[in-house]
Design a protein around this motif. Structure first.
Motif, PDB file in Angstrom:
ATOM      1  N   ALA A  46       0.839  -1.197   0.000  1.00  0.00           N
ATOM      2  CA  ALA A  46       0.000   0.000   0.000  1.00  0.00           C
ATOM      3  C   ALA A  46       0.877   1.252   0.000  1.00  0.00           C
ATOM      4  N   SER A  47       0.279   2.384  -0.253  1.00  0.00           N
ATOM      5  CA  SER A  47       1.035   3.621  -0.426  1.00  0.00           C
ATOM      6  C   SER A  47       1.771   4.042   0.856  1.00  0.00           C
ATOM      7  N   PRO A  48       3.082   4.325   0.762  1.00  0.00           N
ATOM      8  CA  PRO A  48       3.826   4.853   1.903  1.00  0.00           C
ATOM      9  C   PRO A  48       3.946   6.378   1.873  1.00  0.00           C
ATOM     10  N   TYR A  49       3.227   7.032   0.966  1.00  0.00           N
ATOM     11  CA  TYR A  49       3.367   8.469   0.769  1.00  0.00           C
ATOM     12  C   TYR A  49       2.287   9.227   1.536  1.00  0.00           C
ATOM     13  N   GLY A  50       2.629  10.437   1.942  1.00  0.00           N
ATOM     14  CA  GLY A  50       1.745  11.225   2.770  1.00  0.00           C
ATOM     15  C   GLY A  50       0.486  11.675   2.050  1.00  0.00           C
ATOM     16  N   PRO A  51      -0.528  12.083   2.821  1.00  0.00           N
ATOM     17  CA  PRO A  51      -1.818  12.464   2.224  1.00  0.00           C
ATOM     18  C   PRO A  51      -1.731  13.684   1.314  1.00  0.00           C
ATOM     19  N   LEU A  52      -0.792  14.599   1.583  1.00  0.00           N
ATOM     20  CA  LEU A  52      -0.663  15.765   0.702  1.00  0.00           C
ATOM     21  C   LEU A  52      -0.234  15.333  -0.689  1.00  0.00           C
ATOM     22  N   PHE A  53       0.741  14.435  -0.760  1.00  0.00           N
ATOM     23  CA  PHE A  53       1.171  13.944  -2.069  1.00  0.00           C
ATOM     24  C   PHE A  53       0.056  13.160  -2.756  1.00  0.00           C
ATOM     25  N   THR A  54      -0.648  12.328  -1.991  1.00  0.00           N
ATOM     26  CA  THR A  54      -1.720  11.528  -2.583  1.00  0.00           C
ATOM     27  C   THR A  54      -2.823  12.414  -3.140  1.00  0.00           C
ATOM     28  N   LEU A  55      -3.206  13.443  -2.386  1.00  0.00           N
ATOM     29  CA  LEU A  55      -4.233  14.364  -2.871  1.00  0.00           C
ATOM     30  C   LEU A  55      -3.802  15.050  -4.161  1.00  0.00           C
ATOM     31  N   CYS A  56      -2.546  15.491  -4.208  1.00  0.00           N
ATOM     32  CA  CYS A  56      -2.046  16.149  -5.424  1.00  0.00           C
ATOM     33  C   CYS A  56      -1.983  15.179  -6.594  1.00  0.00           C
ATOM     34  N   SER A  57      -1.623  13.919  -6.317  1.00  0.00           N
ATOM     35  CA  SER A  57      -1.510  12.941  -7.400  1.00  0.00           C
ATOM     36  C   SER A  57      -2.865  12.615  -8.017  1.00  0.00           C
ATOM     37  N   TYR A  58      -3.938  12.801  -7.261  1.00  0.00           N
ATOM     38  CA  TYR A  58      -5.265  12.528  -7.796  1.00  0.00           C
ATOM     39  C   TYR A  58      -5.599  13.436  -8.989  1.00  0.00           C
ATOM     40  N   ALA A  59      -4.936  14.579  -9.066  1.00  0.00           N
ATOM     41  CA  ALA A  59      -5.216  15.508 -10.174  1.00  0.00           C
ATOM     42  C   ALA A  59      -4.860  14.906 -11.523  1.00  0.00           C
ATOM     43  N   PHE A  60      -3.940  13.912 -11.548  1.00  0.00           N
ATOM     44  CA  PHE A  60      -3.497  13.332 -12.819  1.00  0.00           C
ATOM     45  C   PHE A  60      -4.058  11.930 -13.048  1.00  0.00           C
ATOM     46  N   LEU A  93       4.151  20.397   6.015  1.00  0.00           N
ATOM     47  CA  LEU A  93       3.622  19.971   4.716  1.00  0.00           C
ATOM     48  C   LEU A  93       4.586  19.016   4.023  1.00  0.00           C
ATOM     49  N   ALA A  94       5.890  19.276   4.154  1.00  0.00           N
ATOM     50  CA  ALA A  94       6.879  18.372   3.556  1.00  0.00           C
ATOM     51  C   ALA A  94       6.763  16.975   4.161  1.00  0.00           C
ATOM     52  N   ALA A  95       6.551  16.905   5.475  1.00  0.00           N
ATOM     53  CA  ALA A  95       6.394  15.603   6.128  1.00  0.00           C
ATOM     54  C   ALA A  95       5.130  14.900   5.687  1.00  0.00           C
ATOM     55  N   LEU A  96       4.136  15.664   5.224  1.00  0.00           N
ATOM     56  CA  LEU A  96       2.894  15.074   4.728  1.00  0.00           C
ATOM     57  C   LEU A  96       2.985  14.705   3.251  1.00  0.00           C
ATOM     58  N   VAL A  97       4.136  14.993   2.633  1.00  0.00           N
ATOM     59  CA  VAL A  97       4.475  14.424   1.336  1.00  0.00           C
ATOM     60  C   VAL A  97       5.221  13.116   1.549  1.00  0.00           C
ATOM     61  N   LYS A  98       6.239  13.183   2.418  1.00  0.00           N
ATOM     62  CA  LYS A  98       7.019  11.999   2.766  1.00  0.00           C
ATOM     63  C   LYS A  98       7.506  12.191   4.199  1.00  0.00           C
ATOM     64  N   LEU A  99       7.311  11.193   5.029  1.00  0.00           N
ATOM     65  CA  LEU A  99       7.514  11.353   6.464  1.00  0.00           C
ATOM     66  C   LEU A  99       8.943  11.719   6.827  1.00  0.00           C
ATOM     67  N   THR A 155      13.341  17.230  10.200  1.00  0.00           N
ATOM     68  CA  THR A 155      13.812  18.610  10.233  1.00  0.00           C
ATOM     69  C   THR A 155      12.968  19.486  11.158  1.00  0.00           C
ATOM     70  N   LEU A 156      11.715  19.097  11.400  1.00  0.00           N
ATOM     71  CA  LEU A 156      10.779  19.973  12.121  1.00  0.00           C
ATOM     72  C   LEU A 156      11.237  20.347  13.527  1.00  0.00           C
ATOM     73  N   PRO A 157      11.655  19.400  14.390  1.00  0.00           N
ATOM     74  CA  PRO A 157      12.064  19.826  15.730  1.00  0.00           C
ATOM     75  C   PRO A 157      13.274  20.756  15.728  1.00  0.00           C
ATOM     76  N   PHE A 158      14.175  20.576  14.766  1.00  0.00           N
ATOM     77  CA  PHE A 158      15.330  21.464  14.682  1.00  0.00           C
ATOM     78  C   PHE A 158      14.905  22.870  14.279  1.00  0.00           C
ATOM     79  N   LEU A 159      13.962  22.969  13.337  1.00  0.00           N
ATOM     80  CA  LEU A 159      13.478  24.283  12.929  1.00  0.00           C
ATOM     81  C   LEU A 159      12.782  24.989  14.088  1.00  0.00           C
ATOM     82  N   ILE A 160      11.950  24.259  14.824  1.00  0.00           N
ATOM     83  CA  ILE A 160      11.240  24.873  15.948  1.00  0.00           C
ATOM     84  C   ILE A 160      12.231  25.354  17.010  1.00  0.00           C
ATOM     85  N   ILE A 161      13.223  24.540  17.324  1.00  0.00           N
ATOM     86  CA  ILE A 161      14.222  24.933  18.321  1.00  0.00           C
ATOM     87  C   ILE A 161      15.002  26.159  17.863  1.00  0.00           C
TER      88      ILE A 161
END
Length: 446
Positions: free
Chosen positions: A174-188, A278-284, A289-295
């Protein structure tokens, strides 16, 4: 306490700043230009040679046939290529890449950017190289839109007669890709497979060039010469041949990560947090990077709020259009880690130690080493170290300790190394890329 992307070393009294070894400027420029020309020639031979005949080594998606629409326009050159020839071209690309990096400050900016664009165009026009993942993207979208099946609960085997199914490599996954990527892929999803393939190839090349543009902007804003950074990223042979050539979606998430770094330097903490989420919702993998950016943010609360709002927005959209399994991609990632890539670092270490590959004990040791390393890097970022460099080191640690490693994963690391203040990180990145190239050469020769 926050950290900047750049630091300045003090100059000792009475001593001139250290300079690079004296190399005749015309010679350095000539070497750099010659290496760029050689990379262009090698890229054409690799792309056209892969298009010239059906070989699983070069085009895994062609395992059930190699139609003209998959070959691409480079097939008109009527070149053929053996696995040995492909290995030698990969070595040639890598050697020339190192020469270009050594001469980066002597290469005119327009020439550097022009070469990056030209190499992206060559691998865009090549067939889907070294991976069939792009057909997985196509098939998962068609499962959801054309067949009414949940891509997070079904693989290609659920619709074996679909036009994309013959070209998919993993039929029961089954798909290992995040919901943002899946939603965008539905356009094609309702387009033909050939048209969708070339759309994905174009999007990968454009997203990679977008990363180049952001790297240029970030490094220029930090007061650095952008040429070494953009050449480090944009000319990397693994990025070009495996990433752009394979039309991978990793460029989309790195475009968002670099956008977040650019926002963080403004500073605009809320958009920065949102973009990494959003990047993590394309691919986990981008979530590291997120905790480093927040810190490292000037306003941690706003950065965290931006990330949360982005997750909520995508979750709502996903529940609306994808159903209740919107976050089922997370278990798929952990399921993938149960697999073992033959050339992953832990697997090779297990071979060298005489264990015959990756053992459960070695897997636990790698996971523990990654956890301890990441915790230490988060502490350093908290104490004021360059958070981008810390995120880069954590990403490198993830790649080194992962049981599942593919060549295009270097796309996760290269942007962070390019824009960070750490020269050691850039050297370590090149060493890791050298290891990956060596394993790919070994695979082709085998």
């Amino acid at each position: 306490m926050t950290a900047s992307l750049e630091h300045t070393l003090p100059t000792l009294p009475g001593r001139a700043p250290r300079r690079a070894p004296a190399v005749a400027l015309p010679l350095a420029r000539l070497m750099g230009l010659a290496a760029l020309a050689a990379m262009l020639a090698a890229a054409v031979m690799l792309g056209a040679g892969a298009a010239g005949q059906r070989l699983y080594f070069f085009v895994p998606g062609a395992h059930s046939g190699f139609p003209d629409w998959m070959r691409g326009p480079l097939s008109e050159l009527e070149l053929t290529l053996s696995p040995l020839g492909g290995a030698m071209l990969l070595v040639a690309l890598s050697g020339c890449y190192l020469v270009v990096l050594a001469c980066a400050r002597r290469i005119p900016a327009r020439v550097a950017v022009g070469a990056i664009v030209a190499l992206h165009a060559i691998f865009l026009l090549a067939p889907p190289l070294f991976s069939a993942d792009v057909f997985g993207y196509i098939d998962y979208a068609r499962l959801g839109v054309v067949h009414g099946l949940d891509p997070y609960a079904n693989g290609a085997a659920a619709a074996p007669h679909d036009a994309a199914a013959p070209f998919v490599r993993w039929h029961d996954v089954a798909s290992p890709y995040g919901p943002l990527f899946t939603l965008c892929s539905y356009a094609f999803a309702t387009l033909s497979v050939p048209v969708t393939l070339w759309i994905y190839k174009a999007l990968a090349a454009l997203a990679s060039l977008g990363c180049v543009s952001l790297i240029w902007r970030i490094t220029t804003r930090a007061g650095r010469d952008p040429r070494p950074a953009v050449l480090l990223f944009g000319l990397n042979p693994l990025l070009l041949a495996y990433g752009v050539g394979g039309a991978h979606n990793d460029f989309a998430l790195q475009l968002l990560v670099l956008g977040a770094i650019a926002s963080a330097t403004r500073p605009r903490p809320a958009p920065a947090g949102a973009q990494v989420a959003l990047a993590a919702l394309v691919k986990l993998s981008a979530g590291l990077t997120l905790p480093f950016l927040i810190i490292g943010s000037t306003d941690r609360r706003r950065a965290l709020l931006g990330a949360l709002l982005a997750v909520i927005a995508v979750a709502v959209a996903g529940m609306t259009f994808l159903g209740g399994h919107v976050f089922e991609f997370v278990p798929q990632i952990f399921q993938q880690q149960r697999l073992v890539a033959r050339y992953s670092v832990p697997s090779r270490v297990g071979d060298l130690l005489g264990f015959g590959g990756l053992t459960p004990a070695l897997r636990i040791a790698c996971a523990g080493g990654f956890a301890v390393t990441t915790a230490g890097l988060l502490w350093r970022a908290w104490r004021g170290a360059d958070w981008v460099a810390c995120a880069g080191w954590a990403t490198l640690a993830a790649l080194v300790t992962s049981a599942w490693l593919t060549p295009w994963y270097v796309v996760w690391l290269l942007p962070l190394a390019a824009v960070s203040s750490s020269r050691r990180l850039r050297i370590a990145t090149l060493v890791f890329c050298g290891y990956v190239v060596a394993t790919r050469v070994g695979f082709l020769l085998a």
